[in-house]
Motif scaffolding. Structure first.
Motif, mmCIF file in Angstrom:
data_model
loop_
_atom_site.group_PDB
_atom_site.id
_atom_site.type_symbol
_atom_site.label_atom_id
_atom_site.label_comp_id
_atom_site.label_asym_id
_atom_site.label_seq_id
_atom_site.Cartn_x
_atom_site.Cartn_y
_atom_site.Cartn_z
ATOM 1 N N ALA A 175 -9.929 -106.834 17.396
ATOM 2 C CA ALA A 175 -9.184 -105.729 18.001
ATOM 3 C C ALA A 175 -7.700 -105.818 17.667
ATOM 4 C CB ALA A 175 -9.374 -105.737 19.513
ATOM 5 N N LEU A 176 -7.013 -104.693 17.852
ATOM 6 C CA LEU A 176 -5.575 -104.594 17.643
ATOM 7 C C LEU A 176 -4.956 -103.893 18.835
ATOM 8 C CD1 LEU A 176 -3.080 -104.820 15.705
ATOM 9 C CD2 LEU A 176 -3.691 -102.526 14.897
ATOM 10 N N MET A 177 -3.850 -104.435 19.342
ATOM 11 C CA MET A 177 -3.085 -103.799 20.411
ATOM 12 C C MET A 177 -1.897 -103.082 19.809
ATOM 13 S SD MET A 177 -2.579 -103.226 23.652
ATOM 14 C CE MET A 177 -1.210 -102.430 24.508
ATOM 15 N N VAL A 178 -1.645 -101.856 20.265
ATOM 16 C CA VAL A 178 -0.506 -101.068 19.809
ATOM 17 C C VAL A 178 0.364 -100.754 21.023
ATOM 18 C CG1 VAL A 178 0.257 -98.976 18.643
ATOM 19 C CG2 VAL A 178 -1.908 -100.049 17.987
ATOM 20 N N GLY A 179 1.622 -101.197 20.982
ATOM 21 C CA GLY A 179 2.491 -100.982 22.130
ATOM 22 C C GLY A 179 3.937 -100.818 21.727
ATOM 23 N N ASP A 180 4.818 -100.972 22.721
ATOM 24 C CA ASP A 180 6.246 -100.764 22.463
ATOM 25 C C ASP A 180 7.137 -101.790 23.142
ATOM 26 O OD1 ASP A 180 5.580 -99.554 25.071
ATOM 27 O OD2 ASP A 180 7.658 -98.857 25.049
ATOM 28 N N SER A 181 6.554 -102.784 23.824
ATOM 29 C CA SER A 181 7.381 -103.651 24.661
ATOM 30 C C SER A 181 6.941 -105.103 24.621
ATOM 31 C CB SER A 181 7.333 -103.165 26.108
ATOM 32 O OG SER A 181 6.042 -103.432 26.666
ATOM 33 N N MET A 182 7.769 -105.957 25.225
ATOM 34 C CA MET A 182 7.451 -107.370 25.339
ATOM 35 C C MET A 182 6.179 -107.592 26.137
ATOM 36 S SD MET A 182 8.264 -110.460 24.563
ATOM 37 C CE MET A 182 10.007 -110.503 24.108
ATOM 38 N N ALA A 183 5.944 -106.779 27.162
ATOM 39 C CA ALA A 183 4.722 -106.920 27.959
ATOM 40 C C ALA A 183 3.484 -106.696 27.097
ATOM 41 C CB ALA A 183 4.738 -105.932 29.122
ATOM 42 N N ASP A 184 3.560 -105.760 26.167
ATOM 43 C CA ASP A 184 2.424 -105.503 25.280
ATOM 44 C C ASP A 184 2.175 -106.689 24.352
ATOM 45 O OD1 ASP A 184 1.902 -102.868 26.235
ATOM 46 O OD2 ASP A 184 3.602 -102.141 25.070
ATOM 47 N N VAL A 185 3.238 -107.236 23.790
ATOM 48 C CA VAL A 185 3.088 -108.384 22.898
ATOM 49 C C VAL A 185 2.561 -109.589 23.660
ATOM 50 C CG1 VAL A 185 4.303 -110.011 21.398
ATOM 51 C CG2 VAL A 185 4.884 -107.578 21.312
ATOM 52 N N ALA A 186 3.142 -109.860 24.825
ATOM 53 C CA ALA A 186 2.725 -111.023 25.600
ATOM 54 C C ALA A 186 1.271 -110.928 26.038
ATOM 55 C CB ALA A 186 3.633 -111.190 26.817
ATOM 56 N N SER A 187 0.847 -109.746 26.468
ATOM 57 C CA SER A 187 -0.537 -109.578 26.913
ATOM 58 C C SER A 187 -1.500 -109.731 25.746
ATOM 59 C CB SER A 187 -0.731 -108.226 27.598
ATOM 60 O OG SER A 187 -0.451 -107.149 26.726
ATOM 61 N N ALA A 188 -1.128 -109.197 24.579
ATOM 62 C CA ALA A 188 -1.976 -109.327 23.400
ATOM 63 C C ALA A 188 -2.096 -110.780 22.966
ATOM 64 C CB ALA A 188 -1.413 -108.480 22.259
ATOM 65 N N ARG A 189 -0.981 -111.492 22.945
ATOM 66 C CA ARG A 189 -1.016 -112.903 22.571
ATOM 67 C C ARG A 189 -1.918 -113.690 23.520
ATOM 68 N NH1 ARG A 189 0.099 -112.017 17.844
ATOM 69 N NH2 ARG A 189 2.248 -111.790 17.144
ATOM 70 N N ALA A 190 -1.786 -113.423 24.815
ATOM 71 C CA ALA A 190 -2.590 -114.151 25.803
ATOM 72 C C ALA A 190 -4.073 -113.828 25.680
ATOM 73 C CB ALA A 190 -2.096 -113.818 27.210
ATOM 74 N N ALA A 191 -4.372 -112.618 25.206
ATOM 75 C CA ALA A 191 -5.767 -112.197 25.060
ATOM 76 C C ALA A 191 -6.363 -112.587 23.710
ATOM 77 C CB ALA A 191 -5.873 -110.682 25.240
ATOM 78 N N GLY A 192 -5.533 -113.070 22.786
ATOM 79 C CA GLY A 192 -6.018 -113.386 21.451
ATOM 80 C C GLY A 192 -6.224 -112.167 20.588
ATOM 81 N N VAL A 193 -5.409 -111.133 20.820
ATOM 82 C CA VAL A 193 -5.517 -109.859 20.109
ATOM 83 C C VAL A 193 -4.293 -109.684 19.211
ATOM 84 C CG1 VAL A 193 -5.567 -107.350 20.406
ATOM 85 C CG2 VAL A 193 -6.851 -108.815 21.972
ATOM 86 N N ALA A 194 -4.491 -109.244 17.979
ATOM 87 C CA ALA A 194 -3.369 -108.906 17.104
ATOM 88 C C ALA A 194 -2.581 -107.756 17.718
ATOM 89 C CB ALA A 194 -3.884 -108.530 15.715
ATOM 90 N N VAL A 195 -1.283 -107.677 17.388
ATOM 91 C CA VAL A 195 -0.453 -106.663 18.049
ATOM 92 C C VAL A 195 0.587 -106.106 17.090
ATOM 93 C CG1 VAL A 195 1.062 -108.483 18.974
ATOM 94 C CG2 VAL A 195 1.079 -106.209 20.018
ATOM 95 N N VAL A 196 0.744 -104.773 17.133
ATOM 96 C CA VAL A 196 1.822 -104.103 16.414
ATOM 97 C C VAL A 196 2.666 -103.336 17.422
ATOM 98 C CG1 VAL A 196 0.478 -103.906 14.290
ATOM 99 C CG2 VAL A 196 0.528 -101.997 15.908
ATOM 100 N N ILE A 197 3.930 -103.202 17.099
ATOM 101 C CA ILE A 197 4.874 -102.476 17.940
ATOM 102 C C ILE A 197 5.355 -101.236 17.195
ATOM 103 C CG2 ILE A 197 7.231 -102.549 18.869
ATOM 104 C CD1 ILE A 197 5.260 -103.924 20.676
#
Length: 234
Positions: A175-197
């Motif tokens: 999965a991939l997380m798409v967000g705009d903030s530190m909360a999005d990055v932190a939650s994705a990292r904790a979940a083991g999900v790749a993340v783009v901003i």
């Protein structure tokens, strides 16, 4: 990204999206509701950029930050009372000034057509999130919506993301997380999900310092992001 986990041949199988600042620009409605709440106490008004800096960790945190910015910090029962009042005010004005972020509808339509499973993972209350998504006719593209009052910990904890993935039937490494903030990055990292901003959201931290796997100028660049991240995995 978790390079040791098995990755689907067609990655990502699912994309999780933040709502405020990612799919929709809701800050003007949130500002109007916040200032209406503050005016009851002869406080405010707050400027749009001030309110944007308060968005991202749920309505109660927004209320606490707004009153603190006006020199009247709240806690305990007083904060809870204003939190409830804010939910009522904002709930009646969800889409008066809110607009879609550039390319949001077209991007979701394209991903859905390509067979990517989509979900919204937001700290916004469930009913408010669903009302906004319904207003902009985005529901047909989504397999799940998990809001901040879904009974799990809000972002930056991983719980909302994991709940959304569970409903989609997709493992975090696919999965991939798409967000705009530190909360999005932190939650994705904790979940083991790749993340783009995506630039242009509500972060108070420069996007280059958020620690995402990739930065995008627009949601329309997501297909290119898939290719870039796949190459990094191989």
């Amino acid at each position: 990204m978790n390079d040791s986990a098995p990755v689907a041949r067609r990655w990502p199988q699912a994309v999780l999206l933040d709502l405020d600042g990612t799919l929709v620009d809701s800050a003007p409605d949130i500002q109007a509701a916040t200032n209406q709440l503050l005016a009851r106490h002869a406080l405010g008004p707050l400027m749009l950029d001030e309110v944007k800096s308060m968005v991202g960790q749920g309505v109660k945190v927004l209320v606490e930050r707004a009153f603190r910015a006006c020199g009247r910090p709240l806690e305990g029962e007083a904060l809870e009372n204003e939190h409830i009042a804010m939910l009522d005010i904002y709930g009646n004005h969800l889409t008066e000034f809110t607009v879609l972020m550039p390319s949001a509808a077209e991007t979701l339509e394209g991903l859905h057509g390509d067979g990517v499973r989509l979900a919204v993972a937001t700290n916004k209350p469930q009913r408010a999130a669903e009302a906004i998504l319904d207003h902009f006719a985005l529901f047909p593209y989504l397999g799940s919506v998990v809001g901040g009052d879904a009974g799990v910990a809000k972002k930056p904890a991983p719980d909302i993301l994991l709940a959304a993935l569970d409903r989609l039937g997709v493992e975090p490494w696919n999965a991939l997380m798409v967000g705009d903030s530190m909360a999005d990055v932190a939650s994705a990292r904790a979940a083991g999900v790749a993340v783009v901003i995506v630039r242009g959201g509500y972060t108070t931290v420069p996007v280059e310092e958020l620690g995402a796997d990739l930065l995008l100028d627009s949601l329309s660049q997501l297909p290119e992001a898939f290719e870039t991240l796949r190459e990094r995995k191989n």
